[in-house]
Motif scaffolding. Structure first.
Motif, PDB file in Angstrom:
ATOM      1  N   VAL A   1     -65.679  68.855 -83.172  1.00 25.11           N
ATOM      2  CA  VAL A   1     -66.163  70.302 -82.947  1.00 25.11           C
ATOM      3  C   VAL A   1     -65.174  70.847 -81.937  1.00 25.11           C
ATOM      4  CG1 VAL A   1     -67.833  71.952 -81.933  1.00 25.11           C
ATOM      5  CG2 VAL A   1     -68.333  70.126 -83.772  1.00 25.11           C
ATOM      6  N   LYS A   2     -64.806  70.036 -80.924  1.00 26.96           N
ATOM      7  CA  LYS A   2     -63.988  70.557 -79.648  1.00 26.96           C
ATOM      8  C   LYS A   2     -62.716  70.718 -80.295  1.00 26.96           C
ATOM      9  CE  LYS A   2     -67.408  68.951 -76.365  1.00 26.96           C
ATOM     10  NZ  LYS A   2     -67.392  68.258 -74.956  1.00 26.96           N
ATOM     11  N   PHE A   3     -62.233  69.569 -81.072  1.00 22.46           N
ATOM     12  CA  PHE A   3     -60.771  69.752 -81.702  1.00 22.46           C
ATOM     13  C   PHE A   3     -60.682  70.924 -82.493  1.00 22.46           C
ATOM     14  CE2 PHE A   3     -57.862  68.681 -85.014  1.00 22.46           C
ATOM     15  CZ  PHE A   3     -56.646  68.223 -84.509  1.00 22.46           C
TER      16      PHE A   3
ATOM     17  N   GLU B   1     -52.476  67.166 -78.291  1.00 21.57           N
ATOM     18  CA  GLU B   1     -51.363  66.978 -77.942  1.00 21.57           C
ATOM     19  C   GLU B   1     -50.594  66.042 -78.704  1.00 21.57           C
ATOM     20  OE1 GLU B   1     -49.672  65.654 -73.473  1.00 21.57           O
ATOM     21  OE2 GLU B   1     -51.733  64.752 -73.942  1.00 21.57           O
ATOM     22  N   GLN B   2     -51.033  65.021 -79.345  1.00 14.09           N
ATOM     23  CA  GLN B   2     -50.379  64.074 -80.006  1.00 14.09           C
ATOM     24  C   GLN B   2     -49.888  64.655 -81.442  1.00 14.09           C
ATOM     25  OE1 GLN B   2     -52.923  60.736 -81.018  1.00 14.09           O
ATOM     26  NE2 GLN B   2     -53.230  60.259 -78.524  1.00 14.09           N
TER      27      GLN B   2
ATOM     28  N   ALA C   1     -65.567  63.308 -75.287  1.00 15.54           N
ATOM     29  CA  ALA C   1     -65.378  64.132 -76.399  1.00 15.54           C
ATOM     30  C   ALA C   1     -64.297  65.121 -75.930  1.00 15.54           C
ATOM     31  CB  ALA C   1     -66.703  64.755 -76.631  1.00 15.54           C
ATOM     32  N   THR C   2     -64.233  65.646 -74.897  1.00 16.99           N
ATOM     33  CA  THR C   2     -63.314  66.882 -74.539  1.00 16.99           C
ATOM     34  C   THR C   2     -61.896  66.229 -74.458  1.00 16.99           C
ATOM     35  OG1 THR C   2     -65.013  68.230 -73.508  1.00 16.99           O
ATOM     36  CG2 THR C   2     -62.594  68.731 -73.027  1.00 16.99           C
ATOM     37  N   ARG C   3     -61.898  65.127 -73.713  1.00 16.90           N
ATOM     38  CA  ARG C   3     -60.628  64.306 -73.514  1.00 16.90           C
ATOM     39  C   ARG C   3     -59.878  63.970 -74.850  1.00 16.90           C
ATOM     40  NH1 ARG C   3     -58.036  62.745 -69.188  1.00 16.90           N
ATOM     41  NH2 ARG C   3     -60.058  63.379 -67.972  1.00 16.90           N
ATOM     42  N   ALA C   4     -60.675  63.413 -75.713  1.00 17.75           N
ATOM     43  CA  ALA C   4     -60.240  62.938 -77.203  1.00 17.75           C
ATOM     44  C   ALA C   4     -59.761  64.165 -78.036  1.00 17.75           C
ATOM     45  CB  ALA C   4     -61.461  62.394 -77.900  1.00 17.75           C
ATOM     46  N   ALA C   5     -60.527  65.167 -77.796  1.00 20.23           N
ATOM     47  CA  ALA C   5     -60.090  66.384 -78.684  1.00 20.23           C
ATOM     48  C   ALA C   5     -58.724  67.105 -77.992  1.00 20.23           C
ATOM     49  CB  ALA C   5     -61.011  67.839 -78.578  1.00 20.23           C
TER      50      ALA C   5
END
Length: 277
Positions: free
Chosen positions: A265-267, A39-40, A30-34
């Motif tokens: 939520v993290k994003f 970044e993208q 989840a954190t890595r995806a956010a």
């Protein structure tokens, strides 16, 4: 005024500054995806700080912020106490002397016409008068950074009056007077108000009350952590709200999500923290 997280994303995507996020122990999807999404979109540059010893990783990340090499600190799969120990370290941390550590949440609530901000759902159990004053100051400043020129801030209680059982309410009038004197910058503060009269002109009228907030609060100052935490969870569980949160007070915003928070939520919290810089 930014009314949704999508609007906030669009605004930040148009900025040229790429904010650096020191992300500690990013071992979860989840954190890595956010971070990857941020970044993208050209919003942030993740700096992945990992180590076999989480306390070492936390110290490295805080050091980057302290040296001006990172703009935001973010928690991954590391204990909150381990990260905060590095943040609060008197010699190497990032909380200046005299500053208050508090939590501000943002919520996009279905049916409410703008983002709603509230404090404190995570850090201060029972704010003293001095702490509440600083919570109002941080909230006013955060709202202005999110595009609200003159934030409307409600000092919440379960009723529109205090009483012997709720002595902290007596301090509300002093805070209101400070706001009128300009101590918090441009803002309007009123209270005590209950949740409905703070957020609904109809509820205010039904109770035959008047308030300079006019039932259109931007920010809520909760009486204690129990009220804040229950409100946060009720908005998401029953109300389907989208949320974000960060710690204020350190020299850089600290994103401190729960390990169970979704990537969304993290994003959103990344967006919130960057917008508050």
């Amino acid at each position: 005024m930014i009314k949704t997280f999508n609007e906030l994303q669009t605004l930040l995507s148009q900025r040229t500054a790429l904010r650096r996020i020191a992300a500690v122990c990013v071992y979860d999807d989840a954190t890595r995806a956010a971070l990857s999404e941020a970044e993208q979109l050209g919003i942030a540059q993740p700096l992945y700080i990992d180590d076999d010893d989480p306390t070492v990783a936390a110290a490295k990340a805080v050091s980057l912020v302290r040296q001006g090499e990172a703009d935001v600190l973010m928690k991954g799969l590391i204990g909150t106490d381990q990260l905060l120990r590095a943040v609060l370290n008197k010699e190497t941390g990032i909380l200046p002397k005299g500053r208050l550590l508090t939590h501000i949440a943002a919520a996009e609530v279905p049916g409410y016409p703008k983002l709603l901000f509230f404090t404190d759902a995570a850090v201060i159990p029972y704010p003293t008068q001095e702490q509440r004053v600083e919570q109002v100051r941080y909230m006013a400043d955060t709202c202005r950074k999110l595009g609200i020129d003159e934030p409307r801030l409600a000092l919440l209680h379960c009723a529109e009056h205090g009483g012997k059982a709720f002595p902290f309410v007596d301090g509300y009038q002093d805070i209101i007077q400070m706001a009128r004197q300009g101590d918090f910058g441009p803002c309007i503060v009123d209270g005590p108000l209950d949740l409905k009269t703070a957020l609904s002109p109809e509820a205010l009228a039904a109770k035959r009350l008047t308030s300079p907030l006019e039932g259109r609060a931007d920010g809520l100052i909760l009486p204690d952590i129990e009220a804040g935490n229950i409100l946060y969870k009720a908005l998401t569980f029953f109300g389907g709200a989208k949320t974000a949160g960060m710690l204020c007070g350190p020299t850089a915003p600290v994103i401190l999500p729960s390990r169970g928070d979704t990537a969304d939520v993290k994003f959103n919290s990344i967006l919130f923290a960057i917008a508050a810089l």
